[in-house]
Design an enzyme around this catalytic site. Sequence first.
Site, PDB file in Angstrom:
ATOM      1  N   TYR A 114       0.833  -1.194   0.000  1.00 30.93           N
ATOM      2  CA  TYR A 114       0.000   0.000   0.000  1.00 30.93           C
ATOM      3  C   TYR A 114       0.872   1.250   0.000  1.00 30.93           C
ATOM      4  O   TYR A 114       1.970   1.258   0.560  1.00 30.93           O
ATOM      5  CB  TYR A 114      -0.896   0.040   1.239  1.00 30.93           C
ATOM      6  CG  TYR A 114      -2.005  -0.969   1.255  1.00 30.93           C
ATOM      7  CD1 TYR A 114      -3.227  -0.695   0.665  1.00 30.93           C
ATOM      8  CD2 TYR A 114      -1.825  -2.212   1.874  1.00 30.93           C
ATOM      9  CE1 TYR A 114      -4.249  -1.622   0.688  1.00 30.93           C
ATOM     10  CE2 TYR A 114      -2.845  -3.147   1.902  1.00 30.93           C
ATOM     11  CZ  TYR A 114      -4.059  -2.849   1.301  1.00 30.93           C
ATOM     12  OH  TYR A 114      -5.059  -3.773   1.326  1.00 30.93           O
ATOM     13  N   TYR A 153      -0.161 -10.209   0.272  1.00 28.03           N
ATOM     14  CA  TYR A 153       0.934  -9.733   1.120  1.00 28.03           C
ATOM     15  C   TYR A 153       0.876 -10.427   2.481  1.00 28.03           C
ATOM     16  O   TYR A 153      -0.193 -10.839   2.938  1.00 28.03           O
ATOM     17  CB  TYR A 153       0.880  -8.214   1.291  1.00 28.03           C
ATOM     18  CG  TYR A 153      -0.399  -7.667   1.856  1.00 28.03           C
ATOM     19  CD1 TYR A 153      -0.631  -7.629   3.229  1.00 28.03           C
ATOM     20  CD2 TYR A 153      -1.385  -7.176   1.016  1.00 28.03           C
ATOM     21  CE1 TYR A 153      -1.799  -7.118   3.751  1.00 28.03           C
ATOM     22  CE2 TYR A 153      -2.568  -6.664   1.522  1.00 28.03           C
ATOM     23  CZ  TYR A 153      -2.773  -6.634   2.886  1.00 28.03           C
ATOM     24  OH  TYR A 153      -3.941  -6.135   3.406  1.00 28.03           O
ATOM     25  N   ARG A 163      -2.632 -12.263   3.262  1.00 26.66           N
ATOM     26  CA  ARG A 163      -3.928 -11.786   2.791  1.00 26.66           C
ATOM     27  C   ARG A 163      -4.095 -12.138   1.321  1.00 26.66           C
ATOM     28  O   ARG A 163      -3.181 -11.935   0.523  1.00 26.66           O
ATOM     29  CB  ARG A 163      -4.034 -10.264   2.919  1.00 26.66           C
ATOM     30  CG  ARG A 163      -4.068  -9.690   4.316  1.00 26.66           C
ATOM     31  CD  ARG A 163      -5.199 -10.155   5.206  1.00 26.66           C
ATOM     32  NE  ARG A 163      -6.449 -10.511   4.586  1.00 26.66           N
ATOM     33  CZ  ARG A 163      -7.420  -9.661   4.242  1.00 26.66           C
ATOM     34  NH1 ARG A 163      -7.268  -8.373   4.450  1.00 26.66           N
ATOM     35  NH2 ARG A 163      -8.544 -10.089   3.727  1.00 26.66           N
ATOM     36  N   HIS A 166      -7.004  -8.466  -2.785  1.00 24.17           N
ATOM     37  CA  HIS A 166      -8.318  -7.898  -2.506  1.00 24.17           C
ATOM     38  C   HIS A 166      -8.309  -6.403  -2.748  1.00 24.17           C
ATOM     39  O   HIS A 166      -7.255  -5.745  -2.730  1.00 24.17           O
ATOM     40  CB  HIS A 166      -8.746  -8.182  -1.058  1.00 24.17           C
ATOM     41  CG  HIS A 166      -7.845  -7.574  -0.033  1.00 24.17           C
ATOM     42  ND1 HIS A 166      -6.650  -8.151   0.346  1.00 24.17           N
ATOM     43  CD2 HIS A 166      -7.954  -6.428   0.692  1.00 24.17           C
ATOM     44  CE1 HIS A 166      -6.058  -7.395   1.259  1.00 24.17           C
ATOM     45  NE2 HIS A 166      -6.824  -6.342   1.482  1.00 24.17           N
ATOM     46  N   HIS A 168     -10.389  -2.981  -1.287  1.00 24.79           N
ATOM     47  CA  HIS A 168     -11.322  -2.432  -0.307  1.00 24.79           C
ATOM     48  C   HIS A 168     -12.328  -1.531  -1.017  1.00 24.79           C
ATOM     49  O   HIS A 168     -11.969  -0.769  -1.918  1.00 24.79           O
ATOM     50  CB  HIS A 168     -10.573  -1.613   0.745  1.00 24.79           C
ATOM     51  CG  HIS A 168      -9.587  -2.409   1.547  1.00 24.79           C
ATOM     52  ND1 HIS A 168      -9.926  -3.062   2.713  1.00 24.79           N
ATOM     53  CD2 HIS A 168      -8.266  -2.660   1.345  1.00 24.79           C
ATOM     54  CE1 HIS A 168      -8.867  -3.674   3.204  1.00 24.79           C
ATOM     55  NE2 HIS A 168      -7.841  -3.452   2.386  1.00 24.79           N
TER      56      HIS A 168
END
Length: 244
Positions: A114, A153, A163, A166, A168
């Site tokens: 991110y 990640y 995870r 995906h 959000h």
Amino acid sequence: MQDDSERFVERDRNWHPPAYAPGYKTSVARSPRQALVSMQHATASELTGPDFRGLRVGPHDNDLLLNFRQDPSQEQGLPVGERIIMFGRVVDQFGKPVPHTLVEMWQANAGGRYRHRNDNYLAPLDPNFGGVGRCLTDEAGWYRFRTIKPGPYPWPNDVNSWRPSHIHVSVMGPAISTRLITQMYFEGDPLIPLCPIVNTIKDPDAVETMVGRLDMARSRPMDCLAYRFDLVVRGELQTYFENQ
């Protein structure tokens, strides 16, 4: 005949996971220690607004291939990764579209990182990818984003937790009181059944509401695949949301 919008649909409390789920370690500290208190109904302003039709949305706000570049008119400097389209409809519990509502999204880049100061994963940042977008639904409740498929990640839930890929999603719904947040996973990802967060949800049908489906008809040949992700904002068939 009673209008569907006025019909009461009781929420299925088994649809959502418990607040305290030891397998998802973060929930241990965040779960309430005392019984929840029932609140009064929302005020009229919370049930009727805001109206987003006057919101100024930029031409590339829903195009993450272009919205973080210094000069979006140039074809050089595109983000690295698999190009995808994410689209779907926002509807209420009775299948009625929710038009002109705000849909926001944020995600990791193709390497699983991110653009956030607290993300210290060793994958590099992509200088041409910001990882955020927004759009308004049209008259029929449709929304659309063009982006890069995010990478999985690791995270410190246990020795080797990862995870799944995906995205959000925040959707306001028909009013500010119905603003909800969820995640879209990708159909066929083998990490989905291994994820401790996903495993807090005991109903397989609830998990399926968070899976984007490959749609070859909406894919663009020689360009990008498309994934459809519909959002039901309330009622017995609502999408599972991570803030509930």
